[in-house]
Design a protein around this motif. Structure first.
Motif, PDB file in Angstrom:
ATOM      1  N   LEU A  86      24.360  -0.698  -8.855  1.00  0.00           N
ATOM      2  CA  LEU A  86      23.178   0.158  -8.915  1.00  0.00           C
ATOM      3  C   LEU A  86      21.970  -0.596  -9.453  1.00  0.00           C
ATOM      4  N   HIS A  87      22.186  -1.445 -10.432  1.00  0.00           N
ATOM      5  CA  HIS A  87      21.082  -2.239 -10.985  1.00  0.00           C
ATOM      6  C   HIS A  87      20.535  -3.196  -9.925  1.00  0.00           C
ATOM      7  N   ASP A  88      21.439  -3.831  -9.166  1.00  0.00           N
ATOM      8  CA  ASP A  88      20.994  -4.738  -8.105  1.00  0.00           C
ATOM      9  C   ASP A  88      20.199  -3.988  -7.037  1.00  0.00           C
ATOM     10  N   ARG A  89      20.677  -2.805  -6.669  1.00  0.00           N
ATOM     11  CA  ARG A  89      19.947  -2.007  -5.673  1.00  0.00           C
ATOM     12  C   ARG A  89      18.583  -1.576  -6.200  1.00  0.00           C
ATOM     13  N   ASP A 145      12.749  -2.047  -6.132  1.00  0.00           N
ATOM     14  CA  ASP A 145      11.486  -2.360  -6.815  1.00  0.00           C
ATOM     15  C   ASP A 145      10.759  -3.499  -6.121  1.00  0.00           C
ATOM     16  N   SER A 146      11.518  -4.506  -5.705  1.00  0.00           N
ATOM     17  CA  SER A 146      10.912  -5.636  -5.001  1.00  0.00           C
ATOM     18  C   SER A 146      10.280  -5.180  -3.689  1.00  0.00           C
ATOM     19  N   LEU A 147      11.008  -4.355  -2.940  1.00  0.00           N
ATOM     20  CA  LEU A 147      10.467  -3.852  -1.674  1.00  0.00           C
ATOM     21  C   LEU A 147       9.258  -2.954  -1.908  1.00  0.00           C
ATOM     22  N   ARG A 148       9.309  -2.140  -2.956  1.00  0.00           N
ATOM     23  CA  ARG A 148       8.194  -1.255  -3.266  1.00  0.00           C
ATOM     24  C   ARG A 148       6.943  -2.064  -3.610  1.00  0.00           C
ATOM     25  N   ALA A 197       6.325  -5.168  -2.659  1.00  0.00           N
ATOM     26  CA  ALA A 197       5.876  -5.856  -1.448  1.00  0.00           C
ATOM     27  C   ALA A 197       5.096  -4.892  -0.554  1.00  0.00           C
ATOM     28  N   ALA A 198       5.560  -3.654  -0.427  1.00  0.00           N
ATOM     29  CA  ALA A 198       4.849  -2.669   0.390  1.00  0.00           C
ATOM     30  C   ALA A 198       3.489  -2.343  -0.226  1.00  0.00           C
ATOM     31  N   ALA A 199       3.435  -2.261  -1.543  1.00  0.00           N
ATOM     32  CA  ALA A 199       2.156  -1.971  -2.199  1.00  0.00           C
ATOM     33  C   ALA A 199       1.172  -3.123  -2.000  1.00  0.00           C
ATOM     34  N   ARG A 200       1.664  -4.370  -2.096  1.00  0.00           N
ATOM     35  CA  ARG A 200       0.785  -5.530  -1.862  1.00  0.00           C
ATOM     36  C   ARG A 200       0.290  -5.546  -0.418  1.00  0.00           C
ATOM     37  N   ASP A 201       1.193  -5.231   0.524  1.00  0.00           N
ATOM     38  CA  ASP A 201       0.807  -5.204   1.928  1.00  0.00           C
ATOM     39  C   ASP A 201      -0.230  -4.114   2.173  1.00  0.00           C
ATOM     40  N   GLU A 202      -0.038  -2.950   1.578  1.00  0.00           N
ATOM     41  CA  GLU A 202      -0.998  -1.857   1.739  1.00  0.00           C
ATOM     42  C   GLU A 202      -2.346  -2.234   1.142  1.00  0.00           C
ATOM     43  N   GLU A 203      -2.327  -2.877  -0.004  1.00  0.00           N
ATOM     44  CA  GLU A 203      -3.584  -3.315  -0.635  1.00  0.00           C
ATOM     45  C   GLU A 203      -4.284  -4.366   0.231  1.00  0.00           C
ATOM     46  N   ARG A 204      -3.513  -5.279   0.789  1.00  0.00           N
ATOM     47  CA  ARG A 204      -4.091  -6.303   1.667  1.00  0.00           C
ATOM     48  C   ARG A 204      -4.715  -5.660   2.906  1.00  0.00           C
TER      49      ARG A 204
END
Length: 82
Positions: free
Chosen positions: A53-56, A61-64, A66-73
């Motif tokens: 569960l911790h790994d997931r 969090d990493s994907l979230r 990355a999506a936030a950075r992509d949206e900001e870009r």
């Protein structure tokens, strides 16, 4: 009543300690060993599940992020070519 001599008190204490040792020896039968093994196995399974569960959660969090950075870009760069 007589409080008893020193030798009597030592004898009482030795008998009490002997009773504790015999009681613990009688309680150390297979039932308690089996319960200990079951508890140890269950703890190991829970720790493994907790690690999964911790790994997931870390991956999500990493994907979230990355999506936030992509949206900001995308907001900064404006609309793409149509």
């Amino acid at each position: 009543m007589n409080a008893g001599s020193y030798n009597e008190w030592v004898l009482y204490i030795l008998i009490f300690l002997f009773g504790l040792v015999v009681g613990m020896a009688l309680m150390a039968n297979g039932k308690w060993k089996r319960r200990y093994r079951d508890e140890t196995r269950r703890t190991a399974e829970l720790q493994a599940e907790n690690k999964r569960l911790h790994d997931r959660a870390t991956e999500m969090d990493s994907l979230r992020h990355a999506a936030a950075r992509d949206e900001e870009r995308r907001r900064v760069d404006g609309p793409g070519p149509l």
